[in-house]
Design a protein around this motif. Structure first.
Motif, mmCIF file in Angstrom:
data_model
loop_
_atom_site.group_PDB
_atom_site.id
_atom_site.type_symbol
_atom_site.label_atom_id
_atom_site.label_comp_id
_atom_site.label_asym_id
_atom_site.label_seq_id
_atom_site.Cartn_x
_atom_site.Cartn_y
_atom_site.Cartn_z
ATOM 1 N N LEU A 1 -58.481 59.436 -95.309
ATOM 2 C CA LEU A 1 -58.220 60.993 -94.866
ATOM 3 C C LEU A 1 -57.740 61.086 -93.442
ATOM 4 O O LEU A 1 -56.852 62.068 -93.055
ATOM 5 C CB LEU A 1 -59.645 61.979 -95.017
ATOM 6 N N ILE A 2 -57.922 60.159 -92.618
ATOM 7 C CA ILE A 2 -57.482 60.019 -91.459
ATOM 8 C C ILE A 2 -55.793 59.775 -91.367
ATOM 9 O O ILE A 2 -55.099 60.488 -90.814
ATOM 10 C CB ILE A 2 -57.919 58.886 -90.600
ATOM 11 N N GLY A 3 -55.587 58.927 -92.577
ATOM 12 C CA GLY A 3 -54.162 58.639 -92.592
ATOM 13 C C GLY A 3 -53.383 60.039 -93.106
ATOM 14 O O GLY A 3 -52.147 60.528 -92.927
ATOM 15 N N VAL A 4 -54.145 60.878 -94.021
ATOM 16 C CA VAL A 4 -53.568 62.362 -94.279
ATOM 17 C C VAL A 4 -53.230 63.144 -93.168
ATOM 18 O O VAL A 4 -52.067 63.565 -92.959
ATOM 19 C CB VAL A 4 -54.372 62.786 -95.287
ATOM 20 N N ALA A 5 -54.153 63.003 -92.246
ATOM 21 C CA ALA A 5 -54.088 63.856 -90.965
ATOM 22 C C ALA A 5 -52.985 63.345 -90.077
ATOM 23 O O ALA A 5 -52.193 64.213 -89.413
ATOM 24 C CB ALA A 5 -55.218 64.137 -90.281
ATOM 25 N N THR A 6 -52.778 61.912 -90.236
ATOM 26 C CA THR A 6 -51.618 61.381 -89.182
ATOM 27 C C THR A 6 -50.414 61.839 -89.859
ATOM 28 O O THR A 6 -49.241 62.105 -89.122
ATOM 29 C CB THR A 6 -51.833 59.997 -89.069
ATOM 30 N N LEU A 7 -50.305 61.761 -91.208
ATOM 31 C CA LEU A 7 -48.918 61.940 -91.900
ATOM 32 C C LEU A 7 -48.436 63.323 -91.610
ATOM 33 O O LEU A 7 -47.203 63.622 -91.736
ATOM 34 C CB LEU A 7 -49.016 61.482 -93.423
ATOM 35 N N ALA A 8 -49.271 64.174 -91.545
ATOM 36 C CA ALA A 8 -48.905 65.598 -91.438
ATOM 37 C C ALA A 8 -47.987 65.795 -89.975
ATOM 38 O O ALA A 8 -47.211 66.897 -90.390
ATOM 39 C CB ALA A 8 -50.280 66.347 -91.270
ATOM 40 N N PHE A 9 -48.073 64.977 -89.098
ATOM 41 C CA PHE A 9 -47.126 65.139 -88.107
ATOM 42 C C PHE A 9 -45.720 64.144 -87.999
ATOM 43 O O PHE A 9 -44.859 64.435 -86.970
ATOM 44 C CB PHE A 9 -48.006 64.738 -86.877
ATOM 45 N N VAL A 10 -45.678 63.662 -89.214
ATOM 46 C CA VAL A 10 -44.480 62.913 -89.222
ATOM 47 C C VAL A 10 -43.058 63.874 -89.609
ATOM 48 O O VAL A 10 -43.261 64.681 -90.469
ATOM 49 C CB VAL A 10 -44.384 61.835 -90.625
ATOM 50 N N ASP A 11 -42.018 63.685 -89.005
ATOM 51 C CA ASP A 11 -40.989 64.767 -89.054
ATOM 52 C C ASP A 11 -39.804 63.892 -90.055
ATOM 53 O O ASP A 11 -39.106 62.901 -89.373
ATOM 54 C CB ASP A 11 -40.517 65.003 -87.870
#
Length: 426
Positions: free
Chosen positions: A403-413
């Motif tokens: 779930l930490i990975g999910v939060a991180t990917l949310a900021f990828v452009d």
């Protein structure tokens, strides 16, 4: 004529010319080359995946604790990770084909030496150093294939993951059979190491630098690179690297101790445990459709969906059904999501996050990010087992961590990716 001269001289019937780069091979020759290189990655995966299914026998002979065994099962990833960044820079100095060959030689030799270990620390060193060779092969191979098939990069890398899946399936299954047939857990290491030397010779004689040393040119990419960051360590690349850390730790926690869980907690035989563990490799075959989707859909959203599904599967593996059939299905799903969808799409998106002259270094960073933290994944999982039981360990490492990975990917452009959507000449 030397093989290096042979590799650089391609007959007119074997190549087509493209502006700004080496002559490209015809589609048939390029795909045949990809198959040969893919075979070497099959062996790479077989070596990685065989150790966990033999671990109970190794622990019995040497008297290793569960924690020591878990550490040995994943320590090769430390060698892979530590060699990742140096290999990325080595690719700026040396041909990709040369790095591939050197990597295969190193991991083959140390695979054989694993069977000759006399105790914990020399086995520790052999497994870690085999990872150094695997890192060199991995970064060079994925850079070469990603650059050659740049217009369909994720699909091309997915084909390598398909090869990895075959090896992940065959490695534990054949390893268990070889160990049983020869009455010695050492047999698979001797066999796999020997096959590695054979493949090294085959690649040296048949793989052309026309394939391995290609670089995509700006004129062959639809939108150019002006929209992309000029620096290597840009925001997208660093966010994707953090996601790679998360996936590596979760995936190798499962890989390292799953066969031990099946045998020691659920009472599976070595053969049944090998079958269930090998289904991870069958799941990894999903790298092909996962790569195809990654070339056509929003890669960030695709990876988020895979991480969410993987969090559920990871929990059920150690908290759900206890019979062989459901465990086989769950192990397949883990392979499809973690190796098929996540490994392929993080790798290809990290290459797309940088300009073409930095692809080798981006590949090296991916290898380092994915594998260095994974080196402690087996040990971490064993520590969590001791503190919270198998089910609790899975909850923390295979469910909450993704779930930490999910939060991180949310900021990828993804708008700053290099997405070549023009027909390549292959």
């Amino acid at each position: 004529m030397s093989s290096s001269n042979r590799s650089s001289r391609v007959t007119p019937s074997e190549e087509v010319q493209t502006p700004g780069g080496l002559a490209r091979l015809t589609k048939t020759v390029a795909l045949a080359t990809l198959a040969v290189l893919g075979a070497s990655y099959v062996l790479n995966a077989m070596d990685r995946q065989v150790f966990p299914v033999l671990l109970p026998d190794i622990r019995t002979e040497y008297g290793f604790s569960l924690g020591q065994g878990g550490f040995l099962a994943t320590i090769f990833t430390l060698g892979i990770g530590l060699a990742g960044l140096p290999t990325g820079y080595l690719l700026d100095k040396m041909s990709r084909r040369g790095v591939i060959l050197l990597g295969i030689a190193i991991f083959s030799v140390f695979t054989v030496l694993t069977a000759l270990a006399v105790g914990y620390w020399d086995m520790f060193a052999y497994r870690a150093l085999s990872g150094v060779g695997e890192a060199m092969q991995n970064a060079a191979l994925f850079s070469a294939v990603g650059a050659y098939f740049f217009a369909n990069r994720a699909l091309a890398l997915g084909s390598l993951n398909f090869a990895y899946g075959i090896g992940s399936f065959l490695g534990p299954l054949l390893g268990a059979q070889f160990a049983t047939s020869f009455g010695d857990w050492r047999a698979p290491f001797f066999i796999y190491g020997g096959v590695g030397i054979v493949l090294l010779v085959v690649i040296r004689l048949t793989v052309s630098k026309r394939f391995t040393e290609q670089v995509e040119s700006k004129t062959s990419v639809a939108q150019g690179f002006d929209h992309m960051p000029q620096n290597l360590y840009n925001k997208n690349l660093l966010l994707l690297a953090l996601t790679a850390v998360v996936v590596g730790v979760a995936m190798y926690g499962y890989i390292g101790l799953y066969p031990t869980f099946l045998q020691e907690e659920l009472g599976f035989s070595r053969g049944d445990a090998g079958l269930a563990a090998s289904m991870f490799g069958i799941g990894a075959l999903m790298g092909l459709p996962a790569g195809w989707l990654g070339d056509r859909l929003n890669q960030r959203n695709l990876m988020i969906a895979a991480l969410l599904a993987g969090a559920v599967v990871g929990y059920l593996l150690f908290n759900g059904p206890t019979s062989l059939g459901p465990q086989v299905a769950l192990s397949f799903a883990e392979g499809a999501l973690a190796s098929g969808f996540m490994f392929v799409n993080i790798y290809s998106s990290m290459q797309r996050a940088v300009r073409p002259n930095m692809v080798g270094r981006a590949s090296g960073l991916y290898v380092a990010s994915f594998y260095i933290p994974a080196a402690i994944a087996g040990y971490l999982f064993s520590a969590l087992v001791a503190a919270t039981g198998w089910g609790g360990a899975a909850l923390w490492q295979l469910t909450i961590l993704p779930l930490i990975g999910v939060a991180t990917l949310a900021f990828v452009d993804v708008k700053k990716f290099s997405n070549a959507r023009v027909a390549a000449h292959h």
